[in-house]
Design a protein around this motif. Sequence first.
Motif, PDB file in Angstrom:
ATOM      1  N   GLY A  88       9.238   9.007  15.102  1.00  0.00           N
ATOM      2  CA  GLY A  88      10.074   7.988  14.476  1.00  0.00           C
ATOM      3  C   GLY A  88       9.412   7.299  13.301  1.00  0.00           C
ATOM      4  N   LEU A  89       8.716   8.067  12.477  1.00  0.00           N
ATOM      5  CA  LEU A  89       7.954   7.498  11.368  1.00  0.00           C
ATOM      6  C   LEU A  89       8.559   7.842  10.006  1.00  0.00           C
ATOM      7  CD1 LEU A  89       4.333   8.228  12.669  1.00  0.00           C
ATOM      8  CD2 LEU A  89       5.655   6.106  12.891  1.00  0.00           C
ATOM      9  N   GLY A  90       9.787   8.250   9.988  1.00  0.00           N
ATOM     10  CA  GLY A  90      10.425   8.606   8.730  1.00  0.00           C
ATOM     11  C   GLY A  90      10.483   7.437   7.765  1.00  0.00           C
ATOM     12  N   GLY A  91      10.300   7.731   6.483  1.00  0.00           N
ATOM     13  CA  GLY A  91      10.409   6.715   5.452  1.00  0.00           C
ATOM     14  C   GLY A  91       9.165   5.891   5.214  1.00  0.00           C
ATOM     15  N   LEU A  92       8.092   6.173   5.951  1.00  0.00           N
ATOM     16  CA  LEU A  92       6.878   5.361   5.819  1.00  0.00           C
ATOM     17  C   LEU A  92       5.835   5.983   4.900  1.00  0.00           C
ATOM     18  CD1 LEU A  92       6.467   4.195   9.528  1.00  0.00           C
ATOM     19  CD2 LEU A  92       7.062   2.761   7.569  1.00  0.00           C
ATOM     20  N   PHE A  93       5.973   7.264   4.599  1.00  0.00           N
ATOM     21  CA  PHE A  93       4.938   7.970   3.853  1.00  0.00           C
ATOM     22  C   PHE A  93       5.465   8.446   2.506  1.00  0.00           C
ATOM     23  CE2 PHE A  93       3.896   8.456   8.322  1.00  0.00           C
ATOM     24  CZ  PHE A  93       2.589   7.999   8.351  1.00  0.00           C
ATOM     25  N   GLU A  94       4.732   8.068   1.471  1.00  0.00           N
ATOM     26  CA  GLU A  94       5.068   8.558   0.130  1.00  0.00           C
ATOM     27  C   GLU A  94       4.765  10.045   0.006  1.00  0.00           C
ATOM     28  OE1 GLU A  94       3.590   7.815  -4.466  1.00  0.00           O
ATOM     29  OE2 GLU A  94       3.472   6.164  -3.028  1.00  0.00           O
ATOM     30  N   HIS A  95       3.669  10.474   0.649  1.00  0.00           N
ATOM     31  CA  HIS A  95       3.267  11.881   0.606  1.00  0.00           C
ATOM     32  C   HIS A  95       2.918  12.349   2.013  1.00  0.00           C
ATOM     33  CE1 HIS A  95       3.121  11.814  -3.752  1.00  0.00           C
ATOM     34  NE2 HIS A  95       2.334  10.739  -3.696  1.00  0.00           N
ATOM     35  N   VAL A  96       3.247  13.585   2.308  1.00  0.00           N
ATOM     36  CA  VAL A  96       2.854  14.220   3.561  1.00  0.00           C
ATOM     37  C   VAL A  96       2.041  15.453   3.158  1.00  0.00           C
ATOM     38  CG1 VAL A  96       3.638  15.302   5.698  1.00  0.00           C
ATOM     39  CG2 VAL A  96       4.907  13.360   4.733  1.00  0.00           C
ATOM     40  N   LEU A  97       0.727  15.306   3.184  1.00  0.00           N
ATOM     41  CA  LEU A  97      -0.169  16.303   2.618  1.00  0.00           C
ATOM     42  C   LEU A  97      -0.784  17.162   3.713  1.00  0.00           C
ATOM     43  CD1 LEU A  97      -1.993  13.963   0.074  1.00  0.00           C
ATOM     44  CD2 LEU A  97       0.000  15.422  -0.337  1.00  0.00           C
ATOM     45  N   LEU A 137      -6.050  12.612  -4.181  1.00  0.00           N
ATOM     46  CA  LEU A 137      -6.242  12.230  -5.582  1.00  0.00           C
ATOM     47  C   LEU A 137      -5.130  12.797  -6.443  1.00  0.00           C
ATOM     48  CD1 LEU A 137     -10.071  12.798  -6.226  1.00  0.00           C
ATOM     49  CD2 LEU A 137      -8.908  10.640  -5.774  1.00  0.00           C
ATOM     50  N   ASP A 138      -4.846  14.073  -6.245  1.00  0.00           N
ATOM     51  CA  ASP A 138      -3.836  14.738  -7.057  1.00  0.00           C
ATOM     52  C   ASP A 138      -2.440  14.192  -6.783  1.00  0.00           C
ATOM     53  OD1 ASP A 138      -5.876  16.305  -8.081  1.00  0.00           O
ATOM     54  OD2 ASP A 138      -5.499  17.982  -6.718  1.00  0.00           O
ATOM     55  N   ALA A 139      -2.174  13.804  -5.540  1.00  0.00           N
ATOM     56  CA  ALA A 139      -0.842  13.307  -5.188  1.00  0.00           C
ATOM     57  C   ALA A 139      -0.618  11.893  -5.696  1.00  0.00           C
ATOM     58  CB  ALA A 139      -0.653  13.359  -3.671  1.00  0.00           C
ATOM     59  N   PHE A 164       0.827  -1.195   0.000  1.00  0.00           N
ATOM     60  CA  PHE A 164       0.000   0.000   0.000  1.00  0.00           C
ATOM     61  C   PHE A 164       0.872   1.260   0.000  1.00  0.00           C
ATOM     62  CE2 PHE A 164      -2.808  -3.190   1.916  1.00  0.00           C
ATOM     63  CZ  PHE A 164      -3.925  -3.038   1.125  1.00  0.00           C
ATOM     64  N   ARG A 165       0.455   2.242  -0.765  1.00  0.00           N
ATOM     65  CA  ARG A 165       1.101   3.551  -0.752  1.00  0.00           C
ATOM     66  C   ARG A 165       0.458   4.380   0.366  1.00  0.00           C
ATOM     67  NH1 ARG A 165       0.130   5.490  -6.757  1.00  0.00           N
ATOM     68  NH2 ARG A 165       1.601   7.152  -6.156  1.00  0.00           N
ATOM     69  N   LEU A 166       1.260   5.042   1.172  1.00  0.00           N
ATOM     70  CA  LEU A 166       0.766   5.692   2.384  1.00  0.00           C
ATOM     71  C   LEU A 166       1.006   7.196   2.346  1.00  0.00           C
ATOM     72  CD1 LEU A 166       2.184   3.174   5.033  1.00  0.00           C
ATOM     73  CD2 LEU A 166       0.018   3.039   3.767  1.00  0.00           C
ATOM     74  N   SER A 167       0.087   7.926   2.987  1.00  0.00           N
ATOM     75  CA  SER A 167       0.271   9.373   3.127  1.00  0.00           C
ATOM     76  C   SER A 167      -0.450   9.869   4.365  1.00  0.00           C
ATOM     77  CB  SER A 167      -0.258  10.127   1.906  1.00  0.00           C
ATOM     78  OG  SER A 167      -1.670  10.252   1.949  1.00  0.00           O
ATOM     79  N   PHE A 168      -0.003  11.003   4.848  1.00  0.00           N
ATOM     80  CA  PHE A 168      -0.811  11.819   5.747  1.00  0.00           C
ATOM     81  C   PHE A 168      -1.729  12.681   4.879  1.00  0.00           C
ATOM     82  CE2 PHE A 168       2.342  11.425   9.300  1.00  0.00           C
ATOM     83  CZ  PHE A 168       1.436  11.177  10.327  1.00  0.00           C
ATOM     84  N   LEU A 169      -2.908  13.001   5.391  1.00  0.00           N
ATOM     85  CA  LEU A 169      -3.770  14.040   4.825  1.00  0.00           C
ATOM     86  C   LEU A 169      -4.383  14.762   6.009  1.00  0.00           C
ATOM     87  CD1 LEU A 169      -5.119  15.583   2.595  1.00  0.00           C
ATOM     88  CD2 LEU A 169      -6.816  13.760   2.379  1.00  0.00           C
ATOM     89  N   SER A 170      -3.761  15.880   6.388  1.00  0.00           N
ATOM     90  CA  SER A 170      -4.021  16.472   7.701  1.00  0.00           C
ATOM     91  C   SER A 170      -4.179  17.978   7.614  1.00  0.00           C
ATOM     92  CB  SER A 170      -2.846  16.135   8.634  1.00  0.00           C
ATOM     93  OG  SER A 170      -2.921  16.856   9.833  1.00  0.00           O
TER      94      SER A 170
END
Length: 242
Positions: A149-158, A177-179, A128-134
């Motif tokens: 300590g969550l570095g490297g886990l998210f493809e996008h930080v939105l 959607l855009d990301a 799964f591709r992961l991101s924050f959306l916050s």
Amino acid sequence: MTASCAADRGPARPPPARPRIRAIAFDAFAILDPRPIAALAEELSPGKGALLSEAWRTRQFEYTWLRIASGEYADFWQVTRDALVFAERLLSLDLGEEKRARLLGAYLDLGAWPDAAPALRSLQDAGFRLSFLSNFTPRMLDAAIESAGLGGLFEHVLSTDRARTYKPDPRAYRMALDAFHLEREEILFVPFAGWDAAGARWFGYPTFWVNRLGLPPEELGVTAGATGASLADLVELATAGP
């Protein structure tokens, strides 16, 4: 039905396949644990910490919605500070600049819920591709990722700050959607709050509500597609077979 009628209609067709979830977008508090902020509020205002936390949190989100409705945008750091000042005055407290700065600074030093890192790694390993959306500002999100300590886990930080809006504005949800460049049916949204679950469902996202507080769903005419008490429940659902 006669055999001839059945033949006229042709062979039965299987139902269309459900779109496969390819990416998962998380609200910040689905992953980040806000309880230390409440504990610090009690430490700095003994006997009134719970009231301060509740008034602060309530006004914080009310201010985001008011600013969306009025078109008077201010970023989430400013909104958070303004809400704290209001809550302080509402309760006739006088925290002073030092205590106020400590409470605000707690947002830059958040840890993760105990189940978060293992769940995120399991989801990442499952493809799964992961991101924050916050609603958090980029600075707040970057600080939280480092402190938790969550570095490297998210493809996008939105951060919705980039769109100068807040959830549940559709412009905020559209950022994923855009990301990801996927269809909305391929992105699972994971909120912490019931109102955020409703907003995501209105937008059209499949939604898994991490209902850590055991709250009833909001009375808004929509409900999350699935609900669980932890991210372990999300992993179980997301990695289950068809």
